[in-house]
Design a protein around this motif. Sequence first.
Motif, mmCIF file in Angstrom:
data_model
loop_
_atom_site.group_PDB
_atom_site.id
_atom_site.type_symbol
_atom_site.label_atom_id
_atom_site.label_comp_id
_atom_site.label_asym_id
_atom_site.label_seq_id
_atom_site.Cartn_x
_atom_site.Cartn_y
_atom_site.Cartn_z
ATOM 1 N N ALA A 126 0.868 15.740 14.308
ATOM 2 C CA ALA A 126 1.985 14.791 14.345
ATOM 3 C C ALA A 126 2.597 14.593 12.968
ATOM 4 O O ALA A 126 3.763 14.191 12.841
ATOM 5 N N MET A 127 1.821 14.844 11.916
ATOM 6 C CA MET A 127 2.323 14.699 10.550
ATOM 7 C C MET A 127 3.107 15.916 10.077
ATOM 8 O O MET A 127 3.747 15.878 9.031
ATOM 9 N N LEU A 128 3.044 17.019 10.836
ATOM 10 C CA LEU A 128 3.715 18.239 10.414
ATOM 11 C C LEU A 128 5.211 18.169 10.674
ATOM 12 O O LEU A 128 5.644 17.631 11.688
ATOM 13 N N PRO A 129 6.005 18.722 9.786
ATOM 14 C CA PRO A 129 7.450 18.810 10.030
ATOM 15 C C PRO A 129 7.750 19.928 11.022
ATOM 16 O O PRO A 129 6.876 20.742 11.342
ATOM 17 N N LYS A 130 8.973 19.986 11.501
ATOM 18 C CA LYS A 130 9.348 21.036 12.442
ATOM 19 C C LYS A 130 9.379 22.406 11.774
ATOM 20 O O LYS A 130 9.185 23.420 12.418
ATOM 21 N N ARG A 131 9.612 22.433 10.492
ATOM 22 C CA ARG A 131 9.570 23.691 9.747
ATOM 23 C C ARG A 131 8.924 23.404 8.390
ATOM 24 O O ARG A 131 8.900 22.262 7.923
ATOM 25 N N ALA A 132 8.397 24.450 7.778
ATOM 26 C CA ALA A 132 7.701 24.286 6.505
ATOM 27 C C ALA A 132 8.623 23.669 5.453
ATOM 28 O O ALA A 132 9.796 24.033 5.346
ATOM 29 N N ARG A 133 8.082 22.735 4.693
ATOM 30 C CA ARG A 133 8.869 22.084 3.652
ATOM 31 C C ARG A 133 9.138 23.049 2.501
ATOM 32 O O ARG A 133 8.334 23.912 2.191
ATOM 33 N N THR A 134 10.269 22.848 1.857
ATOM 34 C CA THR A 134 10.617 23.650 0.689
ATOM 35 C C THR A 134 9.702 23.299 -0.474
ATOM 36 O O THR A 134 9.446 22.124 -0.742
ATOM 37 N N ILE A 135 9.190 24.318 -1.152
ATOM 38 C CA ILE A 135 8.359 24.090 -2.333
ATOM 39 C C ILE A 135 9.256 24.144 -3.558
ATOM 40 O O ILE A 135 9.875 25.172 -3.850
ATOM 41 N N ARG A 136 9.329 23.047 -4.265
ATOM 42 C CA ARG A 136 10.190 22.958 -5.446
ATOM 43 C C ARG A 136 9.329 22.842 -6.698
ATOM 44 O O ARG A 136 8.431 22.012 -6.762
ATOM 45 N N VAL A 137 9.620 23.670 -7.669
ATOM 46 C CA VAL A 137 8.927 23.605 -8.954
ATOM 47 C C VAL A 137 9.826 22.872 -9.930
ATOM 48 O O VAL A 137 10.932 23.332 -10.230
ATOM 49 N N ALA A 191 -0.430 25.253 -3.975
ATOM 50 C CA ALA A 191 1.007 25.056 -4.168
ATOM 51 C C ALA A 191 1.620 24.396 -2.938
ATOM 52 O O ALA A 191 2.437 23.471 -3.044
ATOM 53 N N ARG A 192 1.232 24.872 -1.749
ATOM 54 C CA ARG A 192 1.722 24.251 -0.522
ATOM 55 C C ARG A 192 1.229 22.811 -0.403
ATOM 56 O O ARG A 192 1.994 21.891 -0.101
ATOM 57 N N THR A 193 -0.050 22.585 -0.673
ATOM 58 C CA THR A 193 -0.637 21.256 -0.510
ATOM 59 C C THR A 193 -0.022 20.238 -1.456
ATOM 60 O O THR A 193 0.378 19.139 -1.045
ATOM 61 N N LEU A 194 0.060 20.569 -2.745
ATOM 62 C CA LEU A 194 0.573 19.611 -3.722
ATOM 63 C C LEU A 194 2.055 19.343 -3.512
ATOM 64 O O LEU A 194 2.540 18.236 -3.768
ATOM 65 N N PRO A 229 0.810 -1.219 0.000
ATOM 66 C CA PRO A 229 0.000 0.000 0.000
ATOM 67 C C PRO A 229 0.844 1.271 0.000
ATOM 68 O O PRO A 229 0.464 2.264 -0.630
ATOM 69 N N LEU A 230 1.992 1.249 0.671
ATOM 70 C CA LEU A 230 2.843 2.437 0.711
ATOM 71 C C LEU A 230 3.417 2.748 -0.669
ATOM 72 O O LEU A 230 3.501 3.915 -1.070
ATOM 73 N N ALA A 231 3.802 1.701 -1.416
ATOM 74 C CA ALA A 231 4.303 1.921 -2.775
ATOM 75 C C ALA A 231 3.206 2.493 -3.662
ATOM 76 O O ALA A 231 3.448 3.396 -4.480
ATOM 77 N N ALA A 232 1.984 2.002 -3.485
ATOM 78 C CA ALA A 232 0.856 2.521 -4.267
ATOM 79 C C ALA A 232 0.555 3.964 -3.893
ATOM 80 O O ALA A 232 0.245 4.795 -4.756
ATOM 81 N N ALA A 233 0.652 4.286 -2.603
ATOM 82 C CA ALA A 233 0.411 5.656 -2.151
ATOM 83 C C ALA A 233 1.462 6.605 -2.714
ATOM 84 O O ALA A 233 1.146 7.730 -3.119
ATOM 85 N N THR A 234 2.701 6.165 -2.749
ATOM 86 C CA THR A 234 3.779 6.993 -3.293
ATOM 87 C C THR A 234 3.537 7.284 -4.777
ATOM 88 O O THR A 234 3.703 8.411 -5.245
ATOM 89 N N TRP A 235 3.140 6.260 -5.520
ATOM 90 C CA TRP A 235 2.821 6.449 -6.937
ATOM 91 C C TRP A 235 1.653 7.412 -7.089
ATOM 92 O O TRP A 235 1.647 8.280 -7.976
ATOM 93 N N LEU A 236 0.668 7.284 -6.212
ATOM 94 C CA LEU A 236 -0.551 8.082 -6.313
ATOM 95 C C LEU A 236 -0.253 9.571 -6.178
ATOM 96 O O LEU A 236 -0.749 10.391 -6.970
ATOM 97 N N SER A 238 5.783 14.585 1.972
ATOM 98 C CA SER A 238 5.513 14.162 3.344
ATOM 99 C C SER A 238 5.360 12.642 3.471
ATOM 100 O O SER A 238 4.440 12.042 2.892
ATOM 101 N N ALA A 239 6.245 12.035 4.252
ATOM 102 C CA ALA A 239 6.131 10.600 4.530
ATOM 103 C C ALA A 239 4.890 10.311 5.358
ATOM 104 O O ALA A 239 4.239 9.264 5.198
ATOM 105 N N GLY A 240 4.525 11.236 6.266
ATOM 106 C CA GLY A 240 3.341 11.046 7.095
ATOM 107 C C GLY A 240 2.064 11.019 6.275
ATOM 108 O O GLY A 240 1.172 10.196 6.516
#
Length: 322
Positions: A258-269, A211-214, A150-157, A220-222
């Motif tokens: 609990a799923m949040l990182p300690k700081r905002a993730r970098t947004i990469r285009v 942009a933040r969500t996608l 399921p994790l591999a399928a979620a990653t693909w998704l 996010s691994a969580g």
Amino acid sequence: MTGSLPRVGNAVQALNAQRQRELDSRRLAKSILSPTEVAGKYSAARMLTTTLGGTVRPITSADLMAFKKSVAAMGDKARQGITAAEALGLSRPSDVQRAREQIHYSMIARMQAGKLHIVTDSGPQSKVTRHHVNVEAVQYASALAQPGTPLAAATWLVKQSALKFECDCEHFRYFLRFVATAGGWVAGRPEHGFPKLKNPGLDGACCKHLARTLSDLQQSAGIRQRIATMIAEDRARIDRPGKARPKVFTVTQREAEAMLPKRARTIRVPADAPRRVTLAPTASQQDIALALKTYAGRSDANSKAIARALAALAAHGVGARA
């Protein structure tokens, strides 16, 4: 992290109420171009305006032709859904930058059968404390049928499959919902009224909340683990007797945080996003000089305005996009 955390509680009721308010407002709107008007059946008596060209002015027949051409160009890109990387690649740099600076969190509030209800924080000038984003995995059934974990399928998704999405913010409502509808990646209510004033050039795909969500969806691994839990449950229910109804997954505030990182993730285009917008090359100084010579001496207001704009470009030593 800076700022207060968005709340996941009451998210479904809040989103439903917001959708109804938006729909009621849309039904009362009198200044939106319909598809038939874009096709040419527009009455000048309505006296609608546009910002095409950079200034607010009445709509002309030439504008209708330009709008129609823009719609046709969007149709060439249409398919069911768009990947997260493609959406970020299509987004305006200014929207991505605002996401980096102003939107720090995205948290899942609810999941069911490949549909994610996500809340984000809001910008500093916002009238609300959170925004609601909906993401629909178009190929969720394929993820269920894929061999592997399921994790591999979620990653693909989240990284490779086609998605549809929407945000409850005004930027998506007025600028981007029509674009998403025409492009085939809108979730929720489609919009067929042309945004002739707010976005006549049909630019962009993501507001800052999307942009933040996608971006977080891909990183996010969580979040991937949560989606993997949904996939595992939906795979198992197929083999159970009785009704195989998709399970609804709700997330508590504690689980979301609990799923949040300690700081905002970098947004990469991604530089090589398949649908990345390619801008037209800039015009040379020679081209500008030739165009200025063509319009110089004309007495009508439009020609004078064009001549002034060309003279300004030439004076600053810069080219213009074709």
